[in-house]
Write an enzyme that holds these catalytic residues in place. Structure first.
Site, mmCIF file in Angstrom:
data_model
loop_
_atom_site.group_PDB
_atom_site.id
_atom_site.type_symbol
_atom_site.label_atom_id
_atom_site.label_comp_id
_atom_site.label_asym_id
_atom_site.label_seq_id
_atom_site.Cartn_x
_atom_site.Cartn_y
_atom_site.Cartn_z
ATOM 1 N N GLU B 50 -29.088 52.178 -1.836
ATOM 2 C CA GLU B 50 -30.539 52.092 -1.643
ATOM 3 C C GLU B 50 -30.980 52.577 -0.260
ATOM 4 O O GLU B 50 -32.117 53.045 -0.092
ATOM 5 C CB GLU B 50 -31.029 50.662 -1.869
ATOM 6 C CG GLU B 50 -30.991 50.220 -3.331
ATOM 7 C CD GLU B 50 -29.636 49.651 -3.756
ATOM 8 O OE1 GLU B 50 -28.667 49.745 -2.963
ATOM 9 O OE2 GLU B 50 -29.548 49.106 -4.869
ATOM 10 N N PHE B 112 -31.058 33.954 -9.229
ATOM 11 C CA PHE B 112 -30.106 35.060 -9.117
ATOM 12 C C PHE B 112 -30.795 36.300 -8.535
ATOM 13 O O PHE B 112 -31.840 36.718 -8.999
ATOM 14 C CB PHE B 112 -29.522 35.381 -10.497
ATOM 15 C CG PHE B 112 -28.582 36.559 -10.470
ATOM 16 C CD1 PHE B 112 -27.414 36.503 -9.729
ATOM 17 C CD2 PHE B 112 -28.893 37.728 -11.139
ATOM 18 C CE1 PHE B 112 -26.552 37.590 -9.671
ATOM 19 C CE2 PHE B 112 -28.034 38.829 -11.090
ATOM 20 C CZ PHE B 112 -26.863 38.756 -10.353
ATOM 21 N N LYS B 162 -40.423 40.329 -12.093
ATOM 22 C CA LYS B 162 -40.037 40.966 -13.350
ATOM 23 C C LYS B 162 -41.041 40.676 -14.474
ATOM 24 O O LYS B 162 -41.385 41.557 -15.261
ATOM 25 C CB LYS B 162 -38.645 40.505 -13.762
ATOM 26 C CG LYS B 162 -38.136 41.246 -14.985
ATOM 27 C CD LYS B 162 -36.658 41.027 -15.226
ATOM 28 C CE LYS B 162 -36.198 41.904 -16.393
ATOM 29 N NZ LYS B 162 -34.770 41.725 -16.686
ATOM 30 N N MET B 479 -22.101 59.833 21.690
ATOM 31 C CA MET B 479 -23.170 59.296 22.527
ATOM 32 C C MET B 479 -22.727 57.982 23.179
ATOM 33 O O MET B 479 -23.044 57.720 24.335
ATOM 34 C CB MET B 479 -24.428 59.088 21.672
ATOM 35 C CG MET B 479 -25.659 58.705 22.441
ATOM 36 S SD MET B 479 -26.015 59.860 23.763
ATOM 37 C CE MET B 479 -27.145 60.980 22.971
HETATM 38 C C1 LIG Z 1 -30.071 59.046 20.848
HETATM 39 C C2 LIG Z 1 -31.545 59.192 21.083
HETATM 40 C C3 LIG Z 1 -32.005 59.798 22.238
HETATM 41 C C4 LIG Z 1 -33.367 60.006 22.444
HETATM 42 N N1 LIG Z 1 -33.764 60.706 23.545
HETATM 43 C C5 LIG Z 1 -35.061 61.109 23.627
HETATM 44 C C6 LIG Z 1 -35.501 62.015 24.664
HETATM 45 O O1 LIG Z 1 -34.734 62.453 25.502
HETATM 46 N N2 LIG Z 1 -36.802 62.396 24.667
HETATM 47 C C7 LIG Z 1 -37.693 61.970 23.705
HETATM 48 O O2 LIG Z 1 -38.834 62.397 23.736
HETATM 49 N N3 LIG Z 1 -37.313 61.080 22.769
HETATM 50 C C8 LIG Z 1 -36.032 60.664 22.693
HETATM 51 N N4 LIG Z 1 -35.646 59.819 21.675
HETATM 52 C C9 LIG Z 1 -36.685 59.362 20.714
HETATM 53 C C10 LIG Z 1 -37.435 58.141 21.201
HETATM 54 O O3 LIG Z 1 -36.658 56.992 20.965
HETATM 55 C C11 LIG Z 1 -38.800 57.997 20.459
HETATM 56 O O4 LIG Z 1 -38.584 57.958 19.086
HETATM 57 C C12 LIG Z 1 -39.726 59.155 20.723
HETATM 58 O O5 LIG Z 1 -39.737 59.508 22.087
HETATM 59 C C13 LIG Z 1 -41.136 58.805 20.297
HETATM 60 O O6 LIG Z 1 -41.879 59.966 20.141
HETATM 61 P P1 LIG Z 1 -43.468 59.990 20.232
HETATM 62 O O7 LIG Z 1 -43.913 59.410 21.512
HETATM 63 O O8 LIG Z 1 -43.861 61.360 19.913
HETATM 64 O O9 LIG Z 1 -43.956 58.928 19.180
HETATM 65 P P2 LIG Z 1 -43.922 58.772 17.606
HETATM 66 O O10 LIG Z 1 -42.982 57.672 17.286
HETATM 67 O O11 LIG Z 1 -43.798 60.035 16.876
HETATM 68 O O12 LIG Z 1 -45.374 58.127 17.434
HETATM 69 C C14 LIG Z 1 -46.484 58.901 17.194
HETATM 70 C C15 LIG Z 1 -47.690 58.413 17.969
HETATM 71 O O13 LIG Z 1 -48.786 59.184 17.519
HETATM 72 C C16 LIG Z 1 -49.782 58.353 16.952
HETATM 73 N N5 LIG Z 1 -50.321 59.026 15.798
HETATM 74 C C17 LIG Z 1 -49.820 59.124 14.551
HETATM 75 N N6 LIG Z 1 -50.619 59.858 13.759
HETATM 76 C C18 LIG Z 1 -51.657 60.242 14.523
HETATM 77 C C19 LIG Z 1 -52.824 61.014 14.274
HETATM 78 N N7 LIG Z 1 -53.077 61.570 13.085
HETATM 79 N N8 LIG Z 1 -53.695 61.191 15.292
HETATM 80 C C20 LIG Z 1 -53.463 60.629 16.514
HETATM 81 N N9 LIG Z 1 -52.371 59.905 16.804
HETATM 82 C C21 LIG Z 1 -51.474 59.716 15.817
HETATM 83 C C22 LIG Z 1 -49.108 57.045 16.624
HETATM 84 O O14 LIG Z 1 -50.032 55.993 16.649
HETATM 85 C C23 LIG Z 1 -48.035 56.955 17.720
HETATM 86 O O15 LIG Z 1 -48.574 56.378 18.882
HETATM 87 C C24 LIG Z 1 -34.294 59.550 21.484
HETATM 88 C C25 LIG Z 1 -33.844 58.893 20.350
HETATM 89 C C26 LIG Z 1 -32.477 58.735 20.125
HETATM 90 C C27 LIG Z 1 -32.039 58.063 18.876
HETATM 91 C C1 LIG Z 2 -26.554 52.353 12.336
HETATM 92 C C2 LIG Z 2 -26.263 52.590 13.773
HETATM 93 N N1 LIG Z 2 -25.233 51.928 14.366
HETATM 94 C C3 LIG Z 2 -24.945 52.144 15.669
HETATM 95 C C4 LIG Z 2 -25.695 53.020 16.420
HETATM 96 C C5 LIG Z 2 -25.376 53.259 17.900
HETATM 97 N N2 LIG Z 2 -24.954 54.658 18.091
HETATM 98 C C6 LIG Z 2 -25.798 55.605 18.560
HETATM 99 S S1 LIG Z 2 -25.109 57.128 18.632
HETATM 100 C C7 LIG Z 2 -23.654 56.546 18.044
HETATM 101 C C8 LIG Z 2 -22.483 57.463 17.855
HETATM 102 C C9 LIG Z 2 -22.696 58.517 16.849
HETATM 103 O O1 LIG Z 2 -21.498 59.207 16.673
HETATM 104 P P1 LIG Z 2 -21.459 60.575 15.888
HETATM 105 O O2 LIG Z 2 -22.182 60.462 14.620
HETATM 106 O O3 LIG Z 2 -20.034 61.023 15.804
HETATM 107 O O4 LIG Z 2 -22.289 61.548 16.810
HETATM 108 P P2 LIG Z 2 -21.932 62.160 18.260
HETATM 109 O O5 LIG Z 2 -22.637 61.327 19.258
HETATM 110 O O6 LIG Z 2 -20.470 62.137 18.433
HETATM 111 O O7 LIG Z 2 -22.499 63.532 18.189
HETATM 112 C C10 LIG Z 2 -23.709 55.165 17.822
HETATM 113 C C11 LIG Z 2 -22.599 54.332 17.327
HETATM 114 C C12 LIG Z 2 -26.776 53.657 15.764
HETATM 115 N N3 LIG Z 2 -27.589 54.495 16.412
HETATM 116 N N4 LIG Z 2 -27.012 53.445 14.446
#
Ligand SMILES: Cc1cc2nc3c(=O)[nH]c(=O)nc-3n(C[C@H](O)[C@H](O)[C@H](O)COP(=O)(O)OP(=O)(O)OC[C@H]3O[C@@H](n4cnc5c(N)ncnc54)[C@H](O)[C@@H]3O)c2cc1C
Ligand SMILES: Cc1ncc(C[n+]2csc(CCOP(=O)(O)OP(=O)(O)O)c2C)c(N)n1
Ligand SMILES: [Mg+2]
Lengths: 163, 576
Positions: B50, B112, B162, B479
């Site tokens: 799911e 259940f 259901k 990462m």
């Molecule tokens: C491993 C990892 C590393 C990351 N590193 C980075 C990084 O280096 N840089 C980075 O930028 N992010 C990074 N992120 C992502 C970060 O965590 C956030 O998800 C991201 O920065 C949020 O983007 P955003 O501000 O565009 O917001 P979003 O989450 O896209 O939110 C959208 C915003 O726009 C508004 N909005 C929506 N629709 C409308 C509309 N029609 N009109 C006006 N407003 C609207 C919403 O209310 C909200 O405030 C990383 C994520 C991961 C998993």
């Molecule tokens: C469901 C979930 N569990 C744990 C994490 C924490 N986490 C972020 S990146 C990462 C490693 C990802 O490894 P891989 O898919 O091999 O990507 P790589 O960073 O090596 O490119 C982990 C464990 C997460 N983001 N999501």
């Protein structure tokens, strides 16, 4: 700063837990929360007493407004308003102590609403600070039980919170 | 028309124009499955877990702008869907998730497969419903689709006991034409006075910067954003969620900002004097240290959600409204004013940005005899002419995809940013491919992430959704390993995956094509070969340099100008 937020929300099951859940999930303070249906049976009115910096209070009102079940809200503390809380206090009242307790209740405009040979239940209404003061005035060893409703409030003047 | 509850569910989906529903059957939804069986308008995609259903529906939604629809059973079916619901919630993605529930009379009796899914999902949905009365079904569906897709979009759960779908109880059916909720009226138009103030400020800027995010993608405002940016000749950066909102190959684009943003984007943020934030939410991965975020800037923020404004960073000119009409109003105002920003100041600002750019912060070792992950993405970008739909998992590979695949169009970059859900990529790619059968769909993943929803390879075969899987296999949760290297003195605590499956055989076992690539010279030919296999899902297992890190990096708690750059990058004192 302490704020009193009055909220009109849909009288739906689950609406209360959406509000309560919001406060716990986002780590907002909650001093008291009261809720009951209004004269319009589809709406409930909730009063939340909370505290926080201006930024936090702004977020609280925005996040509350974002809940689909919230129809309208007002921060009573921003305008002239009246707040009231109801308290029921069960005290030991024997012999000479009975008169003393009764006198105190009179001073605080409390009503004795239950009497037994050894106890009274006193009802007091007022602002939180008045209720606190009443409790202070009673002797700790006389207190059997305290029940408070939590604060509710209303705006002064003609203005009201409607849909 | 007299219909049973189950038939009403299906008919509502038809009336909403739903094309695909992603699901998995079980006791509580069998009446609905029986109703689905008797029609072919709504096509059901049977996933293998799911979580996969929610991510596939999510990929469908992100790539089309239409709501994704999910159907799962009560209890474990519904709880398995929670991760996907939370993923959609964090990135504001419209989903309608139908969960079965135990019959009304036994709710609350630990029946259940009973789970209080309305309670469980409450903090990670835009709204949810428990439908206790068959007469409320159609109205609830109408509300659910309306809430999910308007304002700031998000997932909505409809929990249906259901007995409400009992095939023997039929009632007259009519789908409501419209819906209005007294408690929900998202604003569209921005306030004209605020817009005017914002335009004044933008025209007076000397070191302007535009920072745009996911709201531009969600609000279909890439055209307006591009017009405004070009009209003003301002530099622009995108968040991870905003990539594709402005063409990445354009001169005015300075790359992504934030934790793994480019040197030029982060430095420009730090030094700008006017910041226009468009549909972005000042996430902590973007702002770095809040106290030193854009220290000298006046900030304008356009967002449809008032709660996003001044949540973490106090802004000077808030504009609540939908991005597209607000940007259109701004363009109109600027054009009619006949004014332009100070050309001299702008020229000096661009010169400074040019210096930062010359550092070439995304440079990497091209002479290595190990496959560099950045190289794989660059080659992929070239070979797909920057025009593929790319779904990513979470980790280093996600950041490299964001940095090296230059997205010129919106909705082509699909990834989990807010929740950062490993396992998202493959099912999302399947959802995208269903929506865009003629387009190239790539899943960029890592050997750890892919294993979290690997079972969806079977779904890809069943529905003939040929996606190309680019596994950047560094043997590590890269990462995590990177953070352990930088912050925990290289104590690689449980971030090494000792027993990896043979991905080539695994792909073959699922009926797909598997390839292993371990030399840089083979990267391009392998990609070419895979892309030629138009009707096959191909799993490309690239054995990449396990020591490679993502640069630049603004470590948590640091400010934008305190980036850690790739080893060997010389920063001129003048520049910093
Ligand atoms: C491993 C990892 C590393 C990351 N590193 C980075 C990084 O280096 N840089 C980075 O930028 N992010 C990074 N992120 C992502 C970060 O965590 C956030 O998800 C991201 O920065 C949020 O983007 P955003 O501000 O565009 O917001 P979003 O989450 O896209 O939110 C959208 C915003 O726009 C508004 N909005 C929506 N629709 C409308 C509309 N029609 N009109 C006006 N407003 C609207 C919403 O209310 C909200 O405030 C990383 C994520 C991961 C998993
Ligand atoms: C469901 C979930 N569990 C744990 C994490 C924490 N986490 C972020 S990146 C990462 C490693 C990802 O490894 P891989 O898919 O091999 O990507 P790589 O960073 O090596 O490119 C982990 C464990 C997460 N983001 N999501
Ligand atoms: Mg890895």
């Amino acid at each position: 700063m302490r704020h009193i937020i009055s909220v009109l929300l849909e009288n739906e099951s689950g609406a209360l837990s959406r509000v309560a859940g919001l406060f716990s999930a986002r780590g907002y303070n909650i001093e008291s929360l009261t809720v009951a249906p209004t004269q319009d049976p589809t709406l409930s009115r909730m009063t939340i007493v909370t505290s926080g910096s201006d930024e936090i209070i702004e977020q609280i009102t925005k996040q509350l407004n974002k809940l689909i079940d919230v129809v309208k809200l007002v921060d009573l503390s921003e305008s002239a308003h009246i707040e009231r809380e109801l308290m029921m206090v069960k005290v030991r009242a024997t012999n000479g102590g009975r008169e003393e307790v009764k006198r105190l209740a009179d001073i605080f405009r409390g009503n004795i609403i239950d009497v037994t040979p050894t106890s009274y239940v006193i009802e007091v209404t007022g602002e939180k600070s008045k209720l606190d003061a009443f409790l202070q005035a009673l002797r700790d060893e006389d207190l059997i039980e305290v029940v408070r409703s939590g604060t509710t409030g209303i705006l002064r003047g003609e203005r009201g919170l409607h849909v | 028309m007299e219909l049973s509850g189950a038939e009403i569910v299906v008919q509502c989906l038809k009336d909403e124009g739903v094309e695909y529903i992603f699901g998995y059957p079980g006791g509580a939804v069998l009446h609905i499955y029986d109703a689905l069986f008797k029609q072919d308008d709504v096509k059901h995609i049977l996933v293998r877990h799911e979580q996969g259903a929610t991510h596939a529906a999510d990929g469908y939604a992100r790539s089309t702008g239409k709501p994704g629809v999910v159907l799962v059973t009560s209890g474990p079916g519904a709880t398995n869907a929670v991760t996907g619901i939370a993923t959609a919630y964090m990135d504001s993605i419209p989903l309608v998730v139908i969960t079965g529930q135990v019959p009304l009379p036994v709710i609350g009796s630990d029946a259940f497969q009973e789970a209080d899914i309305v309670g469980i999902t409450r903090p990670c949905v835009k709204h949810n419903f428990l439908v206790k009365d068959i007469h409320k079904l159609a109205e609830t569906f109408k509300k659910a689709f309306y809430i999910a897709t308007t304002g700031r979009p998000g997932p909505v759960v409809i929990d249906i006991p259901k007995d409400v779908t009992d095939p023997n109880v039929k009632i007259p059916y009519e789908y409501p034409r419209s819906v209005s909720l007294r408690s929900y009226n998202p604003s569209v138009k921005g306030h004209p006075i605020q817009i005017k103030k914002a335009v004044e400020l933008m025209l007076s800027a000397r070191r302007p910067m535009i920072y745009s995010g996911g709201g531009v993608i969600l609000g279909n405002a890439a055209d307006e954003l591009t017009t405004l940016t070009r009209l003003l000749d301002f530099p622009i950066t995108n968040t991870l969620m905003g990539l594709g909102g402005y063409p990445a190959t354009d001169r005015q684009f300075v790359g992504m900002l934030g934790m793994h943003g480019t040197y030029e984007a982060n430095m420009a943020m730090h030094d700008c004097d006017v910041l226009l934030a468009v549909g972005a939410r000042f996430d902590d991965r973007v702002t770095g240290k809040i106290a030193e975020f854009c220290p000298g800037a006046k900030i304008i923020h356009i967002d449809v959600d008032p709660a996003s404004i001044s949540k973490t960073v106090k802004v000077d000119i808030p504009i609540v409204g939908d991005v597209a009409p607000v940007l259109a109003d701004m363009i109109e105002l600027i054009k009619t004013s006949g004014r332009t920003p100070d050309a001299e100041a702008l020229k000096a600002w661009w010169a400074r940005i040019g210096q930062w750019r010359s550092l070439d912060c995304l440079r990497y070792d091209r002479s290595s005899d190990r496959i560099k992950p950045q190289f794989v993405i660059e080659q992929l970008w070239e070979l797909t002419r920057g025009d593929a739909f790319v779904a990513s998992d979470v980790g280093q590979h996600q950041m490299w995809a964001a940095q090296y695949y230059k997205f010129d169009k919106p909705r082509r970059w699909v990834n989990s940013g807010g929740l950062g859900t490993m396992g998202f990529g493959l099912p999302a790619a399947i959802g995208i491919k269903l929506a865009h059968p003629q387009e190239e769909v790539i899943c960029i993943t890592g050997e750890a992430s892919i294993q979290m929803c690997i079972q969806e390879l079977a779904t890809a075969l069943q529905y003939r959704t040929p996606v190309k899987i680019v596994n950047l296999n560094n043997g590590y949760m890269g990462m995590v390993r990177q953070w352990q290297e930088f912050i925990y003195e290289s104590r690689y605590s449980h971030s090494y995956l000792e027993t990896l499956p043979d991905f080539v055989k695994l792909a073959e076992a699922y009926g797909h094509v598997g390839m292993r690539i371990d030399r840089p010279a083979d990267v391009r030919p392998a990609l070419e070969e895979a892309l030629k296999l138009k009707d096959r899902t191909v799993f490309m297992d690239f054995l990449t340099d396990p020591t490679e890190n993502v640069y630049p990096m603004v470590e948590s708690g640091k400010a934008h100008h305190e980036m850690r750059l790739a080893p060997g990058t010389a920063v001129d004192r003048e520049l910093a």
